[in-house]
Design an enzyme around this catalytic site. Structure first.
Site, PDB file in Angstrom:
ATOM      1  N   GLY A 217       0.809  -1.219   0.000  1.00  0.00           N
ATOM      2  CA  GLY A 217       0.000   0.000   0.000  1.00  0.00           C
ATOM      3  C   GLY A 217       0.836   1.260   0.000  1.00  0.00           C
ATOM      4  N   GLY A 219       2.335   4.929   1.562  1.00  0.00           N
ATOM      5  CA  GLY A 219       2.913   5.379   2.832  1.00  0.00           C
ATOM      6  C   GLY A 219       4.286   4.769   3.045  1.00  0.00           C
ATOM      7  N   GLU A 240      -2.771  -2.324  -5.956  1.00  0.00           N
ATOM      8  CA  GLU A 240      -3.367  -1.103  -6.516  1.00  0.00           C
ATOM      9  C   GLU A 240      -2.235  -0.175  -6.973  1.00  0.00           C
ATOM     10  OE1 GLU A 240      -6.201   0.663  -3.903  1.00  0.00           O
ATOM     11  OE2 GLU A 240      -5.168   2.572  -3.894  1.00  0.00           O
ATOM     12  N   GLY A 338      -7.798   1.777  -1.633  1.00  0.00           N
ATOM     13  CA  GLY A 338      -8.101   0.363  -1.866  1.00  0.00           C
ATOM     14  C   GLY A 338      -7.850  -0.502  -0.649  1.00  0.00           C
ATOM     15  N   LYS A 363       3.172  11.532  17.431  1.00  0.00           N
ATOM     16  CA  LYS A 363       3.492  12.778  18.155  1.00  0.00           C
ATOM     17  C   LYS A 363       4.674  12.611  19.111  1.00  0.00           C
ATOM     18  CE  LYS A 363      -0.936  14.972  17.633  1.00  0.00           C
ATOM     19  NZ  LYS A 363      -2.086  15.613  18.160  1.00  0.00           N
TER      20      LYS A 363
HETATM   21  N1  COA Z   1      -2.848  10.524  15.657  1.00  0.00           N
HETATM   22  C1  COA Z   1      -2.250  11.690  15.324  1.00  0.00           C
HETATM   23  N2  COA Z   1      -1.314  11.794  14.362  1.00  0.00           N
HETATM   24  C2  COA Z   1      -0.951  10.676  13.719  1.00  0.00           C
HETATM   25  C3  COA Z   1      -1.515   9.423  14.024  1.00  0.00           C
HETATM   26  C4  COA Z   1      -2.500   9.372  15.028  1.00  0.00           C
HETATM   27  N3  COA Z   1      -3.098   8.227  15.365  1.00  0.00           N
HETATM   28  N4  COA Z   1      -0.962   8.497  13.207  1.00  0.00           N
HETATM   29  C5  COA Z   1      -0.070   9.126  12.440  1.00  0.00           C
HETATM   30  N5  COA Z   1      -0.063  10.429  12.732  1.00  0.00           N
HETATM   31  C6  COA Z   1       0.760  11.469  12.112  1.00  0.00           C
HETATM   32  C7  COA Z   1       2.208  10.992  11.986  1.00  0.00           C
HETATM   33  O1  COA Z   1       2.956  11.307  13.150  1.00  0.00           O
HETATM   34  C8  COA Z   1       2.663  11.764  10.766  1.00  0.00           C
HETATM   35  O2  COA Z   1       2.916  13.113  11.143  1.00  0.00           O
HETATM   36  P1  COA Z   1       4.199  13.908  10.562  1.00  0.00           P
HETATM   37  O3  COA Z   1       3.939  13.963   9.081  1.00  0.00           O
HETATM   38  O4  COA Z   1       4.103  15.212  11.256  1.00  0.00           O
HETATM   39  O5  COA Z   1       5.376  13.059  10.925  1.00  0.00           O
HETATM   40  C9  COA Z   1       1.425  11.803   9.883  1.00  0.00           C
HETATM   41  O6  COA Z   1       0.314  11.618  10.765  1.00  0.00           O
HETATM   42  C10 COA Z   1       1.412  10.683   8.825  1.00  0.00           C
HETATM   43  O7  COA Z   1       1.570   9.441   9.455  1.00  0.00           O
HETATM   44  P2  COA Z   1       2.418   8.273   8.760  1.00  0.00           P
HETATM   45  O8  COA Z   1       2.285   7.069   9.607  1.00  0.00           O
HETATM   46  O9  COA Z   1       3.797   8.736   8.431  1.00  0.00           O
HETATM   47  O10 COA Z   1       1.609   8.135   7.407  1.00  0.00           O
HETATM   48  P3  COA Z   1       2.007   7.522   6.004  1.00  0.00           P
HETATM   49  O11 COA Z   1       2.453   8.572   5.087  1.00  0.00           O
HETATM   50  O12 COA Z   1       2.910   6.342   6.160  1.00  0.00           O
HETATM   51  O13 COA Z   1       0.580   7.035   5.518  1.00  0.00           O
HETATM   52  C11 COA Z   1      -1.650   6.227   5.853  1.00  0.00           C
HETATM   53  C12 COA Z   1      -0.190   6.189   6.324  1.00  0.00           C
HETATM   54  C13 COA Z   1      -2.432   5.273   6.728  1.00  0.00           C
HETATM   55  C14 COA Z   1      -2.216   7.640   5.964  1.00  0.00           C
HETATM   56  C15 COA Z   1      -1.689   5.760   4.376  1.00  0.00           C
HETATM   57  O14 COA Z   1      -1.154   4.476   4.276  1.00  0.00           O
HETATM   58  C16 COA Z   1      -3.100   5.759   3.822  1.00  0.00           C
HETATM   59  O15 COA Z   1      -3.571   6.761   3.368  1.00  0.00           O
HETATM   60  N6  COA Z   1      -3.795   4.596   3.854  1.00  0.00           N
HETATM   61  C17 COA Z   1      -5.183   4.485   3.373  1.00  0.00           C
HETATM   62  C18 COA Z   1      -5.262   4.083   1.935  1.00  0.00           C
HETATM   63  C19 COA Z   1      -4.616   2.765   1.642  1.00  0.00           C
HETATM   64  O16 COA Z   1      -4.062   2.098   2.508  1.00  0.00           O
HETATM   65  N7  COA Z   1      -4.684   2.331   0.404  1.00  0.00           N
HETATM   66  C20 COA Z   1      -4.154   1.023   0.073  1.00  0.00           C
HETATM   67  C21 COA Z   1      -3.631   0.837  -1.237  1.00  0.00           C
HETATM   68  S1  COA Z   1      -2.582   2.107  -1.955  1.00  0.00           S
END
Ligand code: COA
Length: 434
Positions: A217, A219, A240, A338, A363
């Site tokens: 996925g 991220g 995807e 997805g 955080k």
């Molecule tokens: N509460 C508050 N802040 C949070 C948090 C929570 N529970 N979880 C993460 N964060 C913050 C992180 O600290 C980070 O902040 P920063 O940018 O200031 O460091 C930010 O949110 C992003 O978190 P991160 O874990 O680095 O996200 P990522 O870029 O690895 O993406 C998802 C993770 C879940 C957002 C991403 O995988 C997604 O959009 N998934 C849904 C869609 C999907 O999975 N599709 C599948 C096929 S492509």
């Protein structure tokens, strides 16, 4: 010059001229990611502002360009509707003038064919071939579904857009007008991997048998997983998104697609975003095919692969296994994409596993991402009835087939040790554990 080349010449215009096809109230729909046409979108926003048009929307999954329609001074004329939130459009999507569309990504093409009609369908495409066809490139998701009912079809031809193999092409005879704009495609840098990500990657690596088919996925985390499975053999790839790390795995012979029951010898995906070397790799590469998203994300197709392992990131998971992967509290952060499609497909696959990964805290370590209950207002992306495995740097929680009480204990075991006592206290208050 053949007849298609003549037709190309007749339809070739400037972005400013193409923008004249747009009227107040039009829905301008773009295919995802690198398929977004920046010059056309900006020319339409500029015309809308200059001529006082109103109610025009720019709509797509995952924007990668800092477009004019995200700026407050344009939003009374042209605003944005995000079917997945991210990149330069995130602020606009979170503001009152922007909007977003909740949907499973597999349902996006059918939605464009039924409820959500595009007036203008536009896309960046690769240069036309001698038969008159343009490739949607690694942005194959929903472009064709959008153009099927559109009043006007506009293309932004970019020689930097790879011409990819697969099923998503558009013919010059289907196009109203086109422009040429050879700007570099948006490229995402490769971030160095963190220690916690590598720990998670190692846990997940033990869960992937040789000859499994994997999905990675969006991220940071799935990238870390890819780096941790360089010792596997005979893997298949059906996803995807095609990330840069999948290219590394193919080049290293880890992914060879020999054991797939469908699309043998080919990696299958719908879109790709990454560094320039990834776009070069995808260009005219018969080993990677791009298809529309309702095809790639169909759980029934995914389930045809035995030992299908889906690997996605999430933002927080509660003690009974509801996962929020798209909002921070009530604030939209990304989208369902997805994720649920692949969780369901993997659940239906013989020997399949669906894995959600996250750091144990956010955080700067002050917030546990294992939550007693989801944060107020958080959206559920994966339901407690679909969830299978959750992985943090502290281990693996297996939730499928487990009671609420067993789930709470599993989830607490993968929380950061400094939060386990508090989570146990909350679990008792919720009557999850005695
Ligand atoms: N509460 C508050 N802040 C949070 C948090 C929570 N529970 N979880 C993460 N964060 C913050 C992180 O600290 C980070 O902040 P920063 O940018 O200031 O460091 C930010 O949110 C992003 O978190 P991160 O874990 O680095 O996200 P990522 O870029 O690895 O993406 C998802 C993770 C879940 C957002 C991403 O995988 C997604 O959009 N998934 C849904 C869609 C999907 O999975 N599709 C599948 C096929 S492509």
């Amino acid at each position: 010059m053949n007849k298609w080349q003549e037709m190309y010449k007749e339809k070739l215009t400037t972005a400013e001229e193409a923008a004249k096809y747009v009227q107040s109230g039009d829905v301008c729909a773009s295919t995802c990611g690198v398929g977004e046409p920046p010059a056309l979108a900006d020319a339409i926003a500029e015309r809308a502002k200059q001529e006082g048009l109103h109610g025009i929307t720019h709509e797509l999954m995952l924007t990668l360009h800092p477009l004019k329609c995200y700026l407050p001074e344009y939003q009374d004329h042209m605003s944005s509707v995000h079917w997945f939130i991210g990149g330069p459009g995130r602020k606009a999507a979170q503001s009152a003038k922007g909007d977003y569309m909740p949907a499973y990504y597999k349902d996006v093409p059918p939605l464009w064919r039924t409820y959500a009609k595009a007036d203008i369908a536009y896309a960046t495409v690769s240069p036309m071939d001698k038969h008159g066809w343009f490739s949607y490139g690694p942005a194959a998701g929903e472009g064709r579904a959008q153009m099927e009912r559109a009043r006007v079809v506009l293309l932004e031809v970019n020689e930097n857009m790879p011409r990819v193999h697969g099923s998503q092409f558009i013919h010059i005879s289907e196009v109203t007008a086109l422009i040429e704009n050879n700007v570099p495609l948006p490229a995402t840098p490769e971030a160095p991997l963190l220690e916690e990500e590598l720990a998670i990657g190692k846990h997940i690596s033990h869960m992937i048998p040789n000859e499994a088919t994997i999905q990675l996925g969006i991220g940071g985390m799935p990238n870390a997983v890819a780096a941790s499975i360089m010792d596997k053999r005979g893997l298949g790839f059906h996803s995807e998104m095609f990330p840069a790390r999948a290219m590394d795995l193919m080049e290293a012979g880890v992914i060879d697609n020999w054991n797939k029951p469908v699309h043998k010898h080919k990696s299958i995906a719908s879109f790709s975003v990454g560094p320039k070397k990834l776009y070069d790799y995808l260009d005219d590469n018969p080993a990677v095919e791009f298809h529309s998203i309702d095809y790639t994300n169909n759980p029934n197709l995914i389930a045809q692969h035995d030992n299908f392992i889906s690997i996605n990131a999430t933002l927080e998971v509660d003690l009974i296994g509801q996962a929020c992967s798209e909002t921070i509290g009530p604030v939209p952060f990304s989208g369902t994409g997805g994720q649920s499609d692949f969780v369901r497909g993997a659940n239906m696959s013989k020997g399949g596993k669906s894995i959600l990964s996250m750091f144990s805290t956010a955080k700067q370590g002050t917030l546990s991402k294992v939550r007693p209950m989801l944060t107020h207002g958080a959206h559920v992306t994966v339901s407690k009835n679909d969830i299978d495995y959750v992985v943090t740097e502290f281990g693996v929680a297996h939730l499928k087939g487990k009671t609420a009480s067993q789930r709470a204990k599993e989830m607490i075991s993968i929380a950061h040790p400094k939060f386990r006592e508090e989570l146990t206290f909350e679990a008792k208050k919720l009557n999850l554990i005695p």
